[in-house]
Design an enzyme around this catalytic site. Structure first.
Site, PDB file in Angstrom:
ATOM      1  N   HIS A 108       0.857  -1.188   0.000  1.00  0.00           N
ATOM      2  CA  HIS A 108       0.000   0.000   0.000  1.00  0.00           C
ATOM      3  C   HIS A 108       0.897   1.243   0.000  1.00  0.00           C
ATOM      4  CE1 HIS A 108      -2.825   3.055   1.272  1.00  0.00           C
ATOM      5  NE2 HIS A 108      -3.766   2.257   0.836  1.00  0.00           N
ATOM      6  N   GLU A 110       0.791   3.873   1.596  1.00  0.00           N
ATOM      7  CA  GLU A 110       1.132   4.378   2.937  1.00  0.00           C
ATOM      8  C   GLU A 110       2.293   3.583   3.535  1.00  0.00           C
ATOM      9  OE1 GLU A 110      -2.862   4.154   4.479  1.00  0.00           O
ATOM     10  OE2 GLU A 110      -3.428   5.746   3.081  1.00  0.00           O
ATOM     11  N   GLU A 180      -3.783   2.350  -7.279  1.00  0.00           N
ATOM     12  CA  GLU A 180      -4.222   3.420  -6.389  1.00  0.00           C
ATOM     13  C   GLU A 180      -3.353   4.653  -6.602  1.00  0.00           C
ATOM     14  OE1 GLU A 180      -6.447   1.809  -2.763  1.00  0.00           O
ATOM     15  OE2 GLU A 180      -4.336   1.712  -2.289  1.00  0.00           O
ATOM     16  N   GLY A 186      -7.634   9.210  -0.078  1.00  0.00           N
ATOM     17  CA  GLY A 186      -8.050  10.009   1.071  1.00  0.00           C
ATOM     18  C   GLY A 186      -8.191  11.492   0.765  1.00  0.00           C
ATOM     19  N   SER A 226     -10.413   7.290  -3.162  1.00  0.00           N
ATOM     20  CA  SER A 226     -11.675   8.026  -3.014  1.00  0.00           C
ATOM     21  C   SER A 226     -12.860   7.378  -3.739  1.00  0.00           C
ATOM     22  CB  SER A 226     -11.497   9.481  -3.443  1.00  0.00           C
ATOM     23  OG  SER A 226     -10.525  10.110  -2.610  1.00  0.00           O
TER      24      SER A 226
HETATM   25  P1  PGA Z   1      -9.530   6.071   0.202  1.00  0.00           P
HETATM   26  O1  PGA Z   1      -8.323   5.045   0.441  1.00  0.00           O
HETATM   27  O2  PGA Z   1     -10.680   5.271  -0.346  1.00  0.00           O
HETATM   28  O3  PGA Z   1      -9.821   6.658   1.558  1.00  0.00           O
HETATM   29  O4  PGA Z   1      -9.053   7.081  -0.770  1.00  0.00           O
HETATM   30  C1  PGA Z   1      -8.049   4.031  -0.462  1.00  0.00           C
HETATM   31  C2  PGA Z   1      -6.877   3.202   0.004  1.00  0.00           C
HETATM   32  O5  PGA Z   1      -5.937   3.792   0.569  1.00  0.00           O
HETATM   33  O6  PGA Z   1      -6.848   1.989  -0.157  1.00  0.00           O
END
Ligand code: PGA
Length: 265
Positions: A108, A110, A180, A186, A226
């Site tokens: 991911h 993050e 993504e 987010g 999102s």
């Molecule tokens: P989000 O996150 O839907 O809040 O944009 C998606 C993700 O990080 O998998």
């Protein structure tokens, strides 16, 4: 629309709505959210799946709650690249396998950004997952600066090459991909349907070049960034978008139920 054109959906690859709870919710809140979703959501075909990527301490609770619902599964959000041993705070693929977890999110953005996970480490994680019969849900996607430079395709291709292209055909077929774009996570800024479809088609072409068209056609590619109840149906209608990986909106029962309903049949 021309009434003589009949569209037959021969695409039998998995269509998936995946919830990524990230580091949110107490156990009680998580349990309540799952109950609310499970009481209303149902699947519309054997190729559909709903996956809940919940924090480690909730995996067994979530598994118990969804036990009766066919096609509803849990995922870990991460696992260690190491097999076992003195790595305080880490959770191994073998541990996840030992409690029957079927999926694990790998790479991911993050994790790449805040925990400095490199393509090479992610390749090790993918390998250890496959050794322990965990299906990797592998994330890729470019940052805003890369999108602005217009080099997103080569960036995403490199991410796939670095962490997946050592796999053989049988192994790569076990991977679910999630595109993504970091700028859409987010932020409330969803990629347009055209941007999502364009990148998904590109990713499929990269897989086809490496593994052949049949493999590419079988691989599920989720869109993340999102996704909401209100935009899921439009995004999922694109031919190469096979569902979504959903953060914020997966914490709201009504939104996530709508997202499940938006999966292709
Ligand atoms: P989000 O996150 O839907 O809040 O944009 C998606 C993700 O990080 O998998």
């Amino acid at each position: 629309m021309n009434p003589f054109i009949i569209i037959i959906n021969i695409n039998m690859r998995k269509q998936i709505a995946a919830a990524n709870w990230k580091m949110n919710l107490t156990a009680e809140q998580g349990q309540a959210l799952l109950s609310a979703i499970l009481s209303e959501a149902s699947l519309n075909g054997p190729q559909q799946e709903v996956i809940f990527a919940v924090p480690f301490p909730y995996l067994e609770m979530a598994q118990r709650q969804i036990r009766e619902k066919k096609g509803f599964l849990v995922a870990a959000q991460n696992c260690s690249s190491k097999k076992s041993g003195a790595y305080t705070g880490e959770v191994s693929a073998e541990m996840l396998q030992s409690i029957g977890v079927p999926y694990c999110v790998i790479g991911h953005s993050e994790r790449r950004e805040y925990f400095l996970e490199t393509g090479a480490v992610l390749a090790e994680k993918v390998n250890i997952c496959l050794q322990h019969h965990l299906l990797p849900l592998f994330c890729c996607g470019e940052s805003l600066s890369i999108r602005e430079k217009g080099t997103q395709n080569v960036f995403v291709q490199t991410q796939l090459e670095e962490s997946l292209f050592h796999l053989d055909e049988a192994q790569v077929k076990k991977v679910v991909l999630a595109y993504e774009p970091v700028w859409a996570i987010g932020t409330g800024k969803t990629a347009s349907t055209e941007q999502a479809q364009e990148m998904h088609a590109f990713i499929r072409s990269v897989i086809a070049r490496q593994y052949g068209q049949t493999v590419a056609d079988e691989i599920t590619i989720l869109y993340g960034g999102s996704v909401k109840g209100a935009n899921a149906a439009e995004l999922f209608a694109s031919p190469d978008v096979d569902g979504g990986l959903v953060g914020g909106a997966s914490l709201l029962a009504s939104d996530f139920i709508q997202i499940i309903k938006a999966l292709k049949q």
